[in-house]
Design an enzyme around this catalytic site. Structure first.
Site, short mmCIF file in Angstrom:
data_model
loop_
_atom_site.label_atom_id
_atom_site.label_comp_id
_atom_site.label_asym_id
_atom_site.label_seq_id
_atom_site.Cartn_x
_atom_site.Cartn_y
_atom_site.Cartn_z
N SER A 120 17.98 2.33 -35.69
CA SER A 120 18.46 2.08 -34.32
C SER A 120 17.90 0.82 -33.67
CB SER A 120 18.12 3.26 -33.42
OG SER A 120 19.02 4.30 -33.65
N LYS A 167 20.26 -1.92 -32.83
CA LYS A 167 21.20 -1.82 -31.71
C LYS A 167 20.92 -2.85 -30.61
CE LYS A 167 21.97 3.06 -32.63
NZ LYS A 167 21.56 4.44 -32.42
N TYR A 182 28.26 -0.65 -38.82
CA TYR A 182 27.20 0.05 -38.09
C TYR A 182 26.18 0.66 -39.06
CZ TYR A 182 24.85 3.72 -35.48
OH TYR A 182 23.88 4.54 -34.95
N TYR A 239 15.16 6.24 -26.72
CA TYR A 239 15.92 7.49 -26.68
C TYR A 239 15.66 8.22 -25.37
CZ TYR A 239 15.83 6.47 -31.72
OH TYR A 239 15.91 5.88 -32.93
N VAL A 246 14.66 5.58 -36.46
CA VAL A 246 14.17 6.74 -37.20
C VAL A 246 13.56 6.38 -38.56
CG1 VAL A 246 15.63 8.45 -36.05
CG2 VAL A 246 16.47 7.29 -38.10
#
Ligand code: GLN
Length: 342
Positions: A79, A82, A204, A256, A274
């Site tokens: 992530s 992103k 992605y 998060y 993660v």
């Protein structure tokens, strides 16, 4: 002498030559036995991570480097990608258009929640999966190969080296990513993404499967801290006008559903993944990259959080800190004083 011996000799030479390295070594020792949390296991490849892997790297916005532990151990960026992809989408389309497709509100929910803004049908922010898939959809390029090339080139500019994709991780993500597929189709239903769903999901999953180390994460954060220019290579990775946009959503949404508490306690724009990495930005000053694959229930690296908390507290690096810090890191780095003089 083995490679390992040479490395520990090199790091012990670094340690005696720099008080900040001593500080980082102490931090490493303080947290290396912290074994709370567990490694991600939603795909078999991530479950292979060794819980003992641990690296801390700090790069200043003028290119000084400090590292301790397994800073060249590769892991998947997940992530963390992103935040950087959001910057590329902003460059490709401009703020207004990107905002019409992805909002900037924290969700307070898990990163993979299937939720869109009820009024506008936009995903909440580019740091959760829905928003990130919409952002990836915005990456320009003629077909999948060119779009992937642009993404890899983006990360090359941020890290200063060519990066590779972990193909088994990519294939596993693709084979099991039904929830992300559901999110993408929901967004297609609302006209938030184009209908090249499989191509965008592949991109992605590929961006999530890029291999980095904690050194890379520190350089990437230092690039943002340095207004978008990689302080080691001097190459621009992001238009300076968009740095503020990227690090704002990192601050409000990057950790998060721990983002509120993170901002309160650490106060640095950051993004976790993660795979066990965290990249944290102290604007104008430095970038931090940490790696430890033991995750808490929200998916953040347990040791990484503690490291950033300590750095923020010890050097007054919280963005909103107005009190005179006990230890002025930048001043000390410039003057090269010893740790005993603080
Ligand atoms: N590849 C993961 C997913 O899309 C990314 C997870 C993460 O780092 N939070 O579910």
């Amino acid at each position: 002498m083995t490679d390992h011996d040479l490395k520990s000799l090199a790091s012990s030479i670094q340690a005696v030559s720099s008080p900040f390295r001593n500080y980082l070594n102490d931090l490493y020792e303080k947290y290396r036995s912290l074994d709370e949390g567990k490694v991600a296991d939603y795909i078999p490849e991530l479950a292979l991570a060794n819980p003992e892997w641990f690296g801390i790297c700090v790069v200043t916005s003028n290119g000084q480097l400090f590292e301790v532990g397994n800073c060249d151990r590769l892991f998947t960026i997940q992530s963390i990608s992103k935040a950087f992809i959001y910057g590329l989408a902003l460059e490709d389309w401009g703020r207004e258009y990107v905002n019409s497709k992805v909002s900037v509100e924290p969700t307070g929910e898990a990163f993979n929640s299937i939720v869109l803004d009820e009024k506008t049908n936009r995903p909440y922010n580019p740091m959760v999966n829905a928003g990130a898939i919409a952002t990836t959809d915005l990456i320009k390029g003629n077909g999948s190969t060119e779009r992937l090339k642009r993404v890899l080139d983006l990360f090359r500019r941020y890290t200063g080296r060519d990066l590779e994709i972990n193909v088994p991780v990519f294939l596993s993500e693709k084979a099991t990513g039904h929830r992300n597929r559901a999110i993408a189709y929901l967004m297609l239903n609302f006209g938030m993404v184009t209908d090249r769903i499989e191509e965008t999901l592949d991109l992605y999953f590929q961006q999530c499967s890029i291999m980095v180390n904690s050194h890379d994460l520190a350089v990437m954060a230092a690039t943002l801290a340095n207004g978008g220019v990689n302080p080691i290579t001097g190459e621009r990775a992001l238009d300076e006008h968009y740095v503020q946009d990227v690090i704002s959503v990192m601050l409000t949404c990057g950790m998060y559903d721990y983002s509120g508490e993170w901002t309160y306690k650490v106060g640095m724009p950051a993004k976790s993944g993660v795979g066990g990495g965290i990249t944290a930005v102290v604007p104008g000053k430095l970038g931090i990259g940490t790696f430890s694959p033991l995750l808490d229930v929200k998916g953040n690296s347990v040791r990484g959080i503690e490291i950033c908390k300590d750095l923020a507290k010890d050097f007054g690096l919280h963005l909103f800190n107005v009190a005179k810090p006990e230890r002025d890191l930048m001043e000390w780095l410039e003057r090269g004083e010893s740790v005993d003089d603080w």
